[in-house]
Design a protein around this motif. Structure first.
Motif, PDB file in Angstrom:
ATOM      1  N   ARG A 227       5.105  10.695  17.372  1.00  0.00           N
ATOM      2  CA  ARG A 227       4.080  10.395  18.371  1.00  0.00           C
ATOM      3  C   ARG A 227       4.741  10.043  19.691  1.00  0.00           C
ATOM      4  NH1 ARG A 227       0.044   6.190  15.144  1.00  0.00           N
ATOM      5  NH2 ARG A 227      -0.146   7.405  13.211  1.00  0.00           N
ATOM      6  N   VAL A 228       4.041  10.379  20.772  1.00  0.00           N
ATOM      7  CA  VAL A 228       4.382   9.838  22.081  1.00  0.00           C
ATOM      8  C   VAL A 228       3.482   8.627  22.299  1.00  0.00           C
ATOM      9  CG1 VAL A 228       4.284  10.230  24.573  1.00  0.00           C
ATOM     10  CG2 VAL A 228       5.129  12.029  23.063  1.00  0.00           C
ATOM     11  N   VAL A 229       4.056   7.545  22.793  1.00  0.00           N
ATOM     12  CA  VAL A 229       3.271   6.340  23.038  1.00  0.00           C
ATOM     13  C   VAL A 229       3.593   5.847  24.447  1.00  0.00           C
ATOM     14  CG1 VAL A 229       5.007   4.946  21.828  1.00  0.00           C
ATOM     15  CG2 VAL A 229       2.738   4.005  22.205  1.00  0.00           C
ATOM     16  N   LYS A 230       2.559   5.633  25.240  1.00  0.00           N
ATOM     17  CA  LYS A 230       2.743   5.227  26.634  1.00  0.00           C
ATOM     18  C   LYS A 230       2.114   3.855  26.863  1.00  0.00           C
ATOM     19  CE  LYS A 230       0.767   4.773  30.876  1.00  0.00           C
ATOM     20  NZ  LYS A 230      -0.544   4.191  31.266  1.00  0.00           N
ATOM     21  N   PHE A 231       2.792   3.051  27.687  1.00  0.00           N
ATOM     22  CA  PHE A 231       2.293   1.712  28.004  1.00  0.00           C
ATOM     23  C   PHE A 231       2.167   1.552  29.510  1.00  0.00           C
ATOM     24  CE2 PHE A 231       4.339   1.417  23.900  1.00  0.00           C
ATOM     25  CZ  PHE A 231       3.403   0.722  23.147  1.00  0.00           C
ATOM     26  N   GLY A 232       1.035   1.006  29.928  1.00  0.00           N
ATOM     27  CA  GLY A 232       0.775   0.783  31.347  1.00  0.00           C
ATOM     28  C   GLY A 232       1.422  -0.490  31.862  1.00  0.00           C
TER      29      GLY A 232
ATOM     30  N   LEU B 276       3.361  -4.381  30.294  1.00  0.00           N
ATOM     31  CA  LEU B 276       4.790  -4.623  30.448  1.00  0.00           C
ATOM     32  C   LEU B 276       5.082  -5.627  31.557  1.00  0.00           C
ATOM     33  CD1 LEU B 276       5.698  -0.840  30.256  1.00  0.00           C
ATOM     34  CD2 LEU B 276       6.340  -2.523  28.526  1.00  0.00           C
ATOM     35  N   ALA B 277       4.096  -6.470  31.868  1.00  0.00           N
ATOM     36  CA  ALA B 277       4.202  -7.325  33.047  1.00  0.00           C
ATOM     37  C   ALA B 277       5.191  -8.472  32.894  1.00  0.00           C
ATOM     38  CB  ALA B 277       2.815  -7.884  33.403  1.00  0.00           C
TER      39      ALA B 277
ATOM     40  N   GLU C 212       6.225 -11.839  27.320  1.00  0.00           N
ATOM     41  CA  GLU C 212       5.245 -11.934  26.236  1.00  0.00           C
ATOM     42  C   GLU C 212       4.563 -10.589  26.000  1.00  0.00           C
ATOM     43  OE1 GLU C 212       5.531 -14.039  28.716  1.00  0.00           O
ATOM     44  OE2 GLU C 212       6.002 -15.971  27.767  1.00  0.00           O
ATOM     45  N   GLN C 213       4.161  -9.920  27.079  1.00  0.00           N
ATOM     46  CA  GLN C 213       3.526  -8.613  26.936  1.00  0.00           C
ATOM     47  C   GLN C 213       4.533  -7.577  26.437  1.00  0.00           C
ATOM     48  OE1 GLN C 213       0.207  -9.547  26.900  1.00  0.00           O
ATOM     49  NE2 GLN C 213      -0.052  -7.482  27.732  1.00  0.00           N
ATOM     50  N   TYR C 214       5.733  -7.658  26.918  1.00  0.00           N
ATOM     51  CA  TYR C 214       6.808  -6.763  26.483  1.00  0.00           C
ATOM     52  C   TYR C 214       7.016  -6.856  24.969  1.00  0.00           C
ATOM     53  CZ  TYR C 214      10.357  -4.001  29.045  1.00  0.00           C
ATOM     54  OH  TYR C 214      11.092  -3.001  29.628  1.00  0.00           O
ATOM     55  N   GLU C 215       6.943  -8.083  24.454  1.00  0.00           N
ATOM     56  CA  GLU C 215       7.138  -8.283  23.024  1.00  0.00           C
ATOM     57  C   GLU C 215       6.032  -7.599  22.217  1.00  0.00           C
ATOM     58  OE1 GLU C 215       8.428 -11.875  20.001  1.00  0.00           O
ATOM     59  OE2 GLU C 215       7.123 -12.379  21.696  1.00  0.00           O
ATOM     60  N   LYS C 216       4.798  -7.639  22.743  1.00  0.00           N
ATOM     61  CA  LYS C 216       3.695  -6.938  22.077  1.00  0.00           C
ATOM     62  C   LYS C 216       3.995  -5.442  22.003  1.00  0.00           C
ATOM     63  CE  LYS C 216       0.093 -10.149  23.687  1.00  0.00           C
ATOM     64  NZ  LYS C 216      -1.110 -10.255  24.541  1.00  0.00           N
TER      65      LYS C 216
ATOM     66  N   VAL D 150       7.129   4.475  29.668  1.00  0.00           N
ATOM     67  CA  VAL D 150       6.818   3.171  30.259  1.00  0.00           C
ATOM     68  C   VAL D 150       6.459   3.296  31.728  1.00  0.00           C
ATOM     69  CG1 VAL D 150       8.287   1.928  28.627  1.00  0.00           C
ATOM     70  CG2 VAL D 150       9.248   2.668  30.819  1.00  0.00           C
ATOM     71  N   SER D 151       5.534   2.419  32.145  1.00  0.00           N
ATOM     72  CA  SER D 151       5.222   2.223  33.555  1.00  0.00           C
ATOM     73  C   SER D 151       6.115   1.118  34.104  1.00  0.00           C
ATOM     74  CB  SER D 151       3.748   1.838  33.716  1.00  0.00           C
ATOM     75  OG  SER D 151       2.900   2.841  33.218  1.00  0.00           O
ATOM     76  N   ALA D 152       6.014   0.865  35.399  1.00  0.00           N
ATOM     77  CA  ALA D 152       6.682  -0.285  36.004  1.00  0.00           C
ATOM     78  C   ALA D 152       5.900  -1.545  35.650  1.00  0.00           C
ATOM     79  CB  ALA D 152       6.748  -0.111  37.518  1.00  0.00           C
ATOM     80  N   PRO D 153       6.552  -2.705  35.605  1.00  0.00           N
ATOM     81  CA  PRO D 153       5.821  -3.950  35.314  1.00  0.00           C
ATOM     82  C   PRO D 153       4.664  -4.168  36.299  1.00  0.00           C
ATOM     83  CG  PRO D 153       8.182  -4.332  35.182  1.00  0.00           C
ATOM     84  CD  PRO D 153       8.003  -2.940  35.733  1.00  0.00           C
ATOM     85  N   GLY D 154       3.500  -4.506  35.738  1.00  0.00           N
ATOM     86  CA  GLY D 154       2.319  -4.722  36.564  1.00  0.00           C
ATOM     87  C   GLY D 154       2.126  -6.190  36.905  1.00  0.00           C
TER      88      GLY D 154
END
Length: 458
Positions: free
Chosen positions: A3-8, A12-13, A16-20, A36-40
């Motif tokens: 699978r390809v999996v993408k995160f906004g 990734l802000a 804590e979010q990174y760990e999820k 991956v996107s850039a940290p929001g």
């Protein structure tokens, strides 16, 4: 099946979010390609890393602003690295890249902003691979240069070259490694970084899935599904379990911001199923975006949305329909100003041209109208800024010819005037035009008619 999996960016802000995100990737061994996107934003008044990079690019090297933004950028990535106990030595490479962005850029000036912006994703992919390796998993950074993901066009509005898919098809990676791919940008043939216009990481995910021959693309955001209507207008709207590519493109174009409408195209070409999911609730089923073949609609319509970023030009002249070359004259004027039109509904003596007003300004509108007046000499010409588009979308619409009359009746019976109606030959979408003040009310009335009614009957 990989699978390809993408995160906004919101996923990734911070640490804590990174760990999820890391836990989601590691929860399923089939998640082999991570985009991956850039940290929001970490909180409402925070600044996205991409916006910091834009500020960094525009600041004067050596100025106090320049060094302040540089320090903030390093801090954003440093905080995530510290959360995962990345060593100072390992992180130093990221800090050095940020510190030297201005001095290492050697391309044409038009590409400078794209170069800076692209590094939000570029650095985050390097950091994600570093984190996964730190946790004992084999991960590899795979940027556009390595993948052969080539683009052309404007530096900040690039389009993918077809040869990229051949390059991706031939890209080799092992079954036991995780590829981490930066979203949002590709490489020109002469080695420049160029970014996609909007929703760039969504686009990258679709391109990579098609190119690698992967049939499932999980797109993680901050919502658990695509909803029938905007949750800011309708409280707890019905979620969409499945929808088609065509439905998603129509709804994305007219206001749904969950998935970029341009990103659908590579997925369609590769017949890739997209699963929109929630980083904060990863076990929720989300919404599947699938091919039209064998699709069965659950409701008469799939979604209703409104968008205010449109303007309209209304023209009236008797026997307008008999003038040969009239449309050509209009198109030549649009070409002169490098603008596109969205829709052009017409009658025998009337023509309305609908524009995305984000490509216009007051001076351009004034000159555009003057040229059209000289070329067509209309009896009436009116520029309408007070305009909102209501889009009703659903694969099931063509099976029930009364849907549009029911929708229009629900509006007119409740005081919402309809200024324009436009339906395509596919009959999966109908566009209604009205004044902006009625936009949210129109969405609410149509939703109540088709969904509250269905729920009561159920």
């Amino acid at each position: 099946m990989a699978r390809v999996v993408k995160f906004g960016g919101s996923s990734l802000a911070n640490g804590e979010q990174y760990e999820k995100v890391v836990n989601i990737v590691l929860a399923d061994p089939e998640r082999r390609v991570v985009v991956v996107s850039a940290p929001g934003k970490r909180f409402d008044i925070d600044t996205k890393v991409t916006d910091l990079l834009i500020q960094y690019a525009k600041s004067t090297p050596g100025s106090s602003e320049f060094f302040a933004v540089q320090k903030e950028l390093i801090s954003r990535y440093q905080n995530i690295a510290d959360y995962f106990k990345i060593s100072e030595k390992d992180f130093q490479g990221i800090a050095d890249i940020i510190s030297n962005l201005s001095s290492t850029f050697s391309g044409e000036d038009d590409y400078r902003l794209a170069y800076f912006k692209a590094h939000g994703e570029h650095l985050n992919a390097i950091l994600m691979a570093m984190v996964l390796n730190q946790l004992g998993h084999q991960a590899r950074f795979a940027g556009p240069a390595e993948l052969g993901l080539y683009v052309e066009g404007q530096p900040n509005a690039a389009t993918v070259l077809e040869e990229s898919y051949t390059n991706l098809k031939n890209f080799e990676y092992s079954d036991d490694e995780i590829l981490v791919v930066p979203g949002f940008y590709g490489m020109t043939k002469d080695g420049q970084m160029a970014t996609f216009a909007r929703g760039g990481s969504d686009i990258t995910g679709s391109i990579v899935a098609r190119g690698l021959g992967i049939k499932l693309y999980e797109n993680f955001t901050d919502v658990s599904a695509v909803y029938v209507a905007n949750p800011h207008i309708i409280e707890e709207p019905v979620s969409i379990k499945q929808m088609t590519y065509r439905e998603m493109r129509e709804l994305s174009y007219s206001g749904f911001s969950v998935f970029n409408d341009e990103a659908i195209i590579p997925a369609i070409q590769g017949q890739v199923t997209i699963n929109v999911k929630n980083t904060n609730r990863p076990t929720d089923p989300g919404t599947l975006i699938v091919p039209e073949k064998d699709f069965e609609a659950e409701y008469p319509i799939t979604g209703v949305t409104n968008s205010d970023h449109f303007s309209a030009l209304y023209l009236h002249r008797y026997l307008l329909n008999q003038e040969v070359g009239m449309t050509l004259k209009l198109l030549q004027i649009f070409y002169k100003y490098n603008i596109s039109y969205e829709h052009m509904p017409s009658g025998i003596d009337d023509l309305t041209v609908i524009f995305d007003n984000r490509q216009l300004n007051e001076e351009m509108i004034e000159r555009l109208c003057a040229d059209i007046k000289d070329a067509l000499n209309p009896d009436v010409m009116q520029w309408i800024d007070d305009y909102t588009i209501i889009m009703i979308v659903g694969e099931g619409m063509f099976k029930k010819p009364t849907i549009i009359t029911d929708a229009i009746a629900s509006l007119t019976n409740n005081g919402v005037p309809i200024n324009m109606i436009n339906q395509g030959a596919s009959q999966i979408s109908t566009m209604l035009g009205t004044k902006r003040a009625y936009g949210k009310k129109a969405v609410s009335l149509i939703y109540q008619h088709f969904f509250n009614k269905n729920e009561q009957e159920a």
